[in-house]
Design an enzyme around this catalytic site. Structure first.
Site, short mmCIF file in Angstrom:
data_model
loop_
_atom_site.label_atom_id
_atom_site.label_comp_id
_atom_site.label_asym_id
_atom_site.label_seq_id
_atom_site.Cartn_x
_atom_site.Cartn_y
_atom_site.Cartn_z
CG ASP A 82 68.47 31.97 47.71
OD1 ASP A 82 67.47 31.84 47.00
OD2 ASP A 82 68.51 32.73 48.70
CD GLU B 64 89.73 21.28 45.02
OE1 GLU B 64 89.32 20.55 45.96
OE2 GLU B 64 90.13 22.44 45.18
#
Ligand code: NOJ
Length: 566
Positions: free
Chosen positions: A231, A280
């Site tokens: 956002d 990751e």
């Protein structure tokens, strides 16, 4: 009057497109994904309190799988006082009780994955709720509280600090600053809020803020989400010194200029660190930027290879139903994404703008339309616009209810409205409630299956005419918008050329008509009010309105799109 499409002969596929299509294969599910936005409070209400919830979403996942989308983006469902419908987050790791529990979120993610759907959650890093623990402590502890450095607290101007620290205005209207009261009851410092006063902006220069959001990312990644919609991704970093803008006509500058609070170059370092975290995790987790930038070129900065994966294409969303304008924005969007090797994205509606069925029912006039307009025209164009969008290379975003052809509800009484921008702008602006009315699923009376009980509540009233727009009413009707979306998404799955590649090969076409080809696929769009005659470029796959044949030629109806396979 009819026009003839000059030439639909097949251009050779360019070497670049062939190479990029090959490179794209197996290179990221998001590159051509169709992602469906669920606005949880308006999607499905399992407990009958009039407000949609996570168990409601969970129960309707099979509907989304059958619709044929690849992923679901959920607008915020976190603990929140709901001053801005959940975009004011008080606890980023908790589900608001009105939406359910963390267990519900966990179950939803698991069910979605079992159905082959990915889940993207909303992340709101520009501001928190004023009820967030940090902000509450900052207020309570008064001037000198270390917590104040995590937000933008400043002394006011004027003799007694009675004027805001600078001239910035809130996107929702009024000053972007609110004055606090010190614990001893005297007027104190001001704090910055680019949106409502209940949404104080974080100061991203503070390392604790960056650390906290890296931890929040990990929390939801560990829960199994496939990505984040970020956002106000362009707002996190403010220009040093918070300089005045020097004008009180700020809303006109928004989206047209780099502002001292939007699209500052410093935001990109944040996204580089997030990309490292996403990488990751296994399974290609992604992030998409909500970044209202002045140009598609500046939007491209957010999706450089070491930053976010996608950015919404608001330039496309804001384009009128006009062939020349559409072609220009398609070309510029594809060109802007090429150097950064990101997929283009396309979107026509979301929870902040007037639904495209209503925008296209009215004369061109931006993304906030208050008039009902010509419903039939709007729906015809909306269906055609959707088929155009789903034929473009890249990823497409759908907003819940557009598959039903829902219009905006333009006549909501003021007393039921909840959009904070409506109140901040004294009712002159802020009509986002019109696109947030709960979905009609079934039955002949409100809430049309949105909630479990006939005659039960819905947080915004649904119009009586929505009975015939419900999922149940449209299912199995080959002329319905729902079946058009289902067919379009099924074709998109079986014809890899849709959504693939990075280019479109434009074919010569009369004014007002768009014709393009990719691999064995051709898309024809007639944006005019006149029928267009042409020689069929292959076998018809799908059309937004019926095609007729006259003297051996196919006639493309006004405001329509058709898909063809060679
Ligand atoms: C963008 C969201 O889409 C909108 O609904 C919200 O009001 C603002 N950001 C503030 O968070």
């Amino acid at each position: 009057m009819t026009q003839n499409l000059a030439d639909t002969s097949r251009p050779s596929r360019t070497a670049t497109d062939a190479a990029s299509a090959a490179a794209d294969a197996g290179r990221g599910w998001w590159r051509d994904a169709v992602i469906y936005q669920v606005y949880p409070r308006s999607f499905a209400d399992a407990n009958g309190d009039g407000m949609g919830d996570l168990p409601g979403v969970r129960s309707r996942l099979p509907y989304l799988r059958d619709l044929g989308v690849d992923a679901v983006w959920l607008s915020p469902f976190y603990a929140s006082p709901q001053a801005d419908a959940g975009y004011d987050v008080a606890d980023y790791r908790a589900v608001d009780p009105m939406f359910g529990t963390l267990l519900d979120a966990d179950g939803l993610i698991r069910d979605a994955h079992e159905l082959g759907l990915r889940i993207i959650v909303d992340l709101v890093p520009n501001h928190s709720s004023d009820q967030h623990e940090w902000f509450q402590r900052a207020l309570r502890e008064g001037p000198g509280s270390a917590l104040r450095d995590r937000y933008h607290f400043r002394a006011g101007q004027g003799v007694d600090g009675e004027l805001p620290p600078n001239d910035w205005e809130s996107i929702f209207g009024g000053p972007a600053w609110t004055r606090t009261t010190d614990p001893d009851g005297t007027p104190g410092d001001w704090y910055l809020h680019l949106f409502a006063p209940e949404q104080p902006d974080f100061d991203w220069d503070h390392p604790a803020v960056a650390d906290e959001f890296r931890s929040i990312l990990r929390f939801w990644l560990d829960m199994g989400v496939d990505g984040f919609r970020v956002d106000v991704a362009h707002g996190l970093v403010k220009a040093p010194g918070l300089p005045d803008l020097g004008t009180h006509d700020q809303l006109k500058l928004l989206g047209n200029d780099v502002m001292p609070f939007f699209d500052q170059d410093g935001v990109h370092e944040i996204y580089r660190s997030w990309r490292r975290i996403l990488q990751e995790y296994p399974g290609q987790r992604i992030a998409v930027a909500e970044a209202w930038t002045p140009t598609v070129e500046r939007t491209a900065n957010y999706v450089r290879p070491d930053e976010l994966h996608q950015a919404f294409n608001f330039q496309y969303l804001g384009t009128s139903w006009d062939a020349a304008e559409l072609r220009a924005v398609i070309d510029s969007s594809l060109a802007a994404m090429r150097p950064v090797d990101a997929p283009a994205t396309w979107v026509l509606s979301n929870h902040d703008v007037t639904r495209h069925a209503t925008r296209f029912a009215n004369p061109p006039g931006g993304t906030q339309i208050r008039e009902r307009g010509d419903r039939e025209l709007g729906l015809r164009r909306a269906r055609a616009a959707t088929l155009l969008m789903l034929a473009l290379p890249g990823s497409a975003y759908l907003y819940q209810g557009e598959e039903l052809g829902l219009p905006d509800v333009t006549d909501l009484p003021d007393e039921v409205r909840q959009d904070p921008s409506f109140f901040r702008a004294n009712g002159q602006d802020g009509f986002r409630d019109g696109c947030r009315v709960p979905l009609p699923w079934s039955g002949t009376s409100a809430p049309y299956g949105f909630g479990p009980a006939e005659g039960g509540p819905s947080w915004l009233p649904q119009p009586a005419e929505w009975a015939e727009l419900s999922v149940e009413a449209q299912t199995g009707d080959p002329t319905s918008t729902l079946e058009l979306y289902r067919s379009a998404l099924a074709v998109r799955r079986t014809h890899a050329a849709l959504g693939a590649g990075r280019e479109v090969d434009w074919l010569p076409a009369p004014e007002g008509v768009l014709a393009f080809r990719r691999e064995d696929f051709t898309c024809l769009v007639n944006t005019t009010a006149q029928p267009v005659r042409f020689t069929a470029p292959g076998t018809l796959l799908l059309a937004s309105t019926d095609l007729t044949v006259v003297d051996g030629e196919t006639v493309l109806a006004p405001d329509s799109t058709s898909w063809w396979a060679a």
